[in-house]
Design a protein around this motif. Structure first.
Motif, short mmCIF file in Angstrom:
data_model
loop_
_atom_site.label_atom_id
_atom_site.label_comp_id
_atom_site.label_asym_id
_atom_site.label_seq_id
_atom_site.Cartn_x
_atom_site.Cartn_y
_atom_site.Cartn_z
N SER A 273 0.97 -1.23 -0.58
CA SER A 273 0.14 -0.16 0.15
C SER A 273 0.92 1.12 0.53
O SER A 273 0.51 2.06 -0.64
CB SER A 273 -1.26 0.15 0.53
OG SER A 273 -0.68 -0.41 2.76
N ARG A 274 2.08 1.89 0.65
CA ARG A 274 2.98 2.76 0.91
C ARG A 274 3.82 3.07 -0.45
O ARG A 274 4.44 1.69 -1.01
CB ARG A 274 3.66 2.37 1.87
CG ARG A 274 2.42 2.49 3.59
CD ARG A 274 4.24 2.21 4.43
NE ARG A 274 4.37 3.00 4.35
CZ ARG A 274 5.91 3.86 4.82
NH1 ARG A 274 6.60 2.07 4.51
NH2 ARG A 274 6.58 4.40 4.73
N THR A 275 3.69 3.83 -0.41
CA THR A 275 5.01 3.79 -1.98
C THR A 275 5.49 5.83 -1.87
O THR A 275 5.89 6.03 -0.37
CB THR A 275 4.25 4.55 -3.14
OG1 THR A 275 4.95 4.41 -4.31
CG2 THR A 275 3.19 5.36 -2.82
N PHE A 276 6.00 5.83 -2.49
CA PHE A 276 6.84 7.17 -2.79
C PHE A 276 5.91 8.30 -2.99
O PHE A 276 5.28 8.42 -4.63
CB PHE A 276 8.04 6.98 -3.17
CG PHE A 276 9.37 6.02 -2.39
CD1 PHE A 276 9.61 6.69 -1.88
CD2 PHE A 276 9.02 4.26 -3.29
CE1 PHE A 276 11.02 5.20 -0.90
CE2 PHE A 276 9.62 3.67 -2.31
CZ PHE A 276 11.08 4.35 -1.30
N SER A 277 6.22 9.51 -3.04
CA SER A 277 6.01 10.78 -3.14
C SER A 277 6.18 10.26 -4.84
O SER A 277 5.11 12.01 -5.89
CB SER A 277 6.51 11.93 -2.16
OG SER A 277 7.87 12.40 -2.25
N HIS A 278 7.25 10.38 -5.21
CA HIS A 278 7.56 10.64 -6.28
C HIS A 278 7.46 9.58 -7.38
O HIS A 278 7.37 9.34 -8.10
CB HIS A 278 8.77 10.74 -6.89
CG HIS A 278 10.10 10.35 -5.91
ND1 HIS A 278 9.97 10.12 -4.51
CD2 HIS A 278 11.01 9.60 -6.57
CE1 HIS A 278 11.11 9.05 -4.02
NE2 HIS A 278 11.18 8.96 -5.49
N ALA A 279 6.12 8.54 -7.06
CA ALA A 279 6.38 7.62 -7.71
C ALA A 279 5.63 8.02 -9.32
O ALA A 279 4.92 8.55 -9.38
CB ALA A 279 4.89 6.35 -6.81
N ASN A 280 5.10 6.73 -10.02
CA ASN A 280 4.43 6.65 -11.46
C ASN A 280 2.73 6.89 -10.99
O ASN A 280 1.91 7.77 -11.04
CB ASN A 280 4.79 5.64 -11.53
CG ASN A 280 5.72 6.31 -12.65
OD1 ASN A 280 6.23 7.15 -13.71
ND2 ASN A 280 7.26 4.94 -12.15
N THR A 281 2.06 6.23 -10.09
CA THR A 281 0.60 6.19 -9.47
C THR A 281 0.78 5.57 -8.40
O THR A 281 1.57 5.75 -7.55
CB THR A 281 -0.14 4.89 -9.93
OG1 THR A 281 1.34 3.81 -9.55
CG2 THR A 281 0.16 5.24 -11.88
N ARG A 282 -1.16 5.93 -6.91
CA ARG A 282 -1.02 6.10 -5.88
C ARG A 282 -1.18 4.79 -5.58
O ARG A 282 -0.66 4.69 -4.23
CB ARG A 282 -1.90 6.75 -5.66
CG ARG A 282 -2.27 8.23 -5.59
CD ARG A 282 -3.93 8.59 -5.06
NE ARG A 282 -4.15 10.05 -5.99
CZ ARG A 282 -3.21 11.00 -4.80
NH1 ARG A 282 -2.88 10.50 -3.19
NH2 ARG A 282 -3.47 12.00 -4.95
N THR A 283 -1.15 3.55 -5.90
CA THR A 283 -1.21 2.28 -6.07
C THR A 283 0.13 1.72 -6.42
O THR A 283 0.12 1.61 -7.43
CB THR A 283 -1.82 1.69 -6.49
OG1 THR A 283 -3.18 2.29 -6.03
CG2 THR A 283 -2.29 -0.25 -5.84
#
Length: 433
Positions: A273-283
């Motif tokens: 569920s967690r990702t990074f602020s500069h990821a490509n998508t929220r999921t």
């Protein structure tokens, strides 16, 4: 379960249960004793035994498909079985290969076999059908190679006895029998089958490698262990592609490691569920870069599976040659030796890279000890270290450039010119000569 073969449901269930307990056993370094018992009860040890003799009568491609599924559940367990399948293959090699042999009866020894040899074949078919398991005990420390073995068979008033120490005895700790290499007083190299359950046999689970920790690859000590006269054979009298068969099992292990890595990466990314602020998508599970990384691991898993099934087809061709001329048998054995060697050269880098790539998918949570994802790299790195691929690459190159035949029977130990010349294939005519 991906098995679409004529194996019973209890074997399918046993394979699935192996996967349910694999992670816990890895964490605690617990041997899969119950799991191996269940697999044997389901018939894992008689996949290649003909149906009239109580087995499933599978060829090597079919057998490999079953073992690949098992390796994806726990890559350690197929390696436990490789000594067993080598002894089984030798038994089948010695069976009657006549095309007109009766299909409704258990196979007999070859028609030119002596009565005692026929009885040995029948006795071993019955043992395999009853679920008896064979473990491997070939390797020794130091020189330890063929014609240098420190394990000796001696004749006594009570019959043959064998004494020596063997290392890396994969599967022996689970087995009913040990397949032991030894020398006799005349220096002849023998293959000796020894009952494990006797006072002269001790097996320790002392393998200290950082990978493949639950293969039971410990030390076997034999002290005047009893050997039946009928269980003594010349090592070179066995089926001519025995070393290649051992290598095939290492390839199955390697393919199982990367398939498990692809499965774990996909499952954990889907749940993440967690990702990074500069990821490509929220999921995370929809992030194209992370999906690409999993796709790369998936592709290597598919590559490894295809490569291993190709070597299995070479094994089937080698086995089919048992009713052909000796020259045809040698050519088929050379082909499968080259096939397994090429596969080890071709797969070692992609697999090691793939099992490292999974950490690019999962972030810092992927290195949690509770998940033990590092086991995939440790297991892959260990299995690719058993028989260094650099020698296999040299042999393949020598064959391609000079037409040199591979050595079909080789071992761990110090190089010995006399030993090599004794077991090597005769030189071939160079390509283009």
């Amino acid at each position: 379960m991906n098995i679409k073969l004529p194996v019973p449901q209890n074997l399918r269930d046993a394979i699935e249960r192996v996967g349910l307990s694999a992670l816990d056993r890895e964490r605690s370094r617990e041997l899969a004793r119950d799991e191996v018992t269940d697999l044997v009860a389901g018939g894992i040890g008689r996949l290649r035994v003909p149906e009239p003799a109580g087995g499933y009568g599978l060829d090597w491609v079919q057998t490999t498909e079953v073992l690949l599924e098992l390796a994806a559940q726990d890559s350690n367990i197929p390696q436990v079985l490789r000594g067993h399948f080598a002894v089984q293959e030798d038994l089948l090699w010695r069976c009657d290969a006549r095309p007109d042999s009766a299909p409704d009866s258990a196979p007999d020894a070859r028609p030119d076999a002596q009565p005692d040899a026929r009885r040995v074949v029948q006795r071993w078919l019955a043992r395999l059908a009853a679920g008896e398991l064979v473990g491997n005990a070939w390797t020794e420390p130091g020189k330890g190679g063929f014609h240098q073995s420190g394990t000796m068979v001696s004749e006594t008033d009570d019959g043959p006895r064998v004494t020596g120490v063997k290392y890396y005895t994969t599967g022996a700790i689970f087995a009913d029998w040990l397949d032991v290499t030894a020398r006799d007083a005349a220096g002849n190299e023998l293959a000796v089958l020894v009952r494990r359950d006797q006072p002269g046999v001790q097996i320790d689970d002392d393998w200290d490698g950082f990978g493949q920790r639950t293969t039971g690859s410990g030390t076997a000590r034999l002290t005047d262990a009893v050997v039946e006269e009928s269980e003594l054979r010349g090592l070179t009298d066995r089926f001519p592609y025995q070393t290649a068969l051992y290598q095939h099992f290492l390839l199955i292990v390697l393919a199982g490691v990367v398939e498990a890595a692809a499965r774990d990466a996909a499952t954990l990314l889907h749940e993440r569920s967690r990702t990074f602020s500069h990821a490509n998508t929220r999921t995370p599970r929809t992030d194209p870069q992370l999906l690409q990384a999993v796709g790369e691991v998936d592709a290597v898993a598919a590559l490894a599976r295809a490569q291993v099934l190709a070597t299995a087809a070479s094994l089937d061709a080698a086995f089919a040659a048992r009713s052909a001329t000796e020259q045809a048998q040698i050519e088929a054995a050379n082909a499968v030796e080259l096939a397994t060697g090429r596969a080890q050269v071709a797969l070692h880098r992609p697999v090691l890279e793939a099992v490292t790539r999974i950490f690019d998918v999962l972030g810092a949570s992927g290195v949690s000890q509770s998940r033990s994802l590092d086991r995939h790299w440790r297991n892959a790195r260990t299995v690719t270290s058993h028989n260094p691929w650099v020698y296999k690459a040299r042999i393949a190159g020598d064959h391609r450039v000079n037409g040199a035949e591979p050595v079909r029977l080789w071992s761990v130990g110090e190089p010995d010119t006399a030993s090599q010349s004794a077991v090597a294939s005769p030189p071939a005519t160079p390509i283009g000569a």
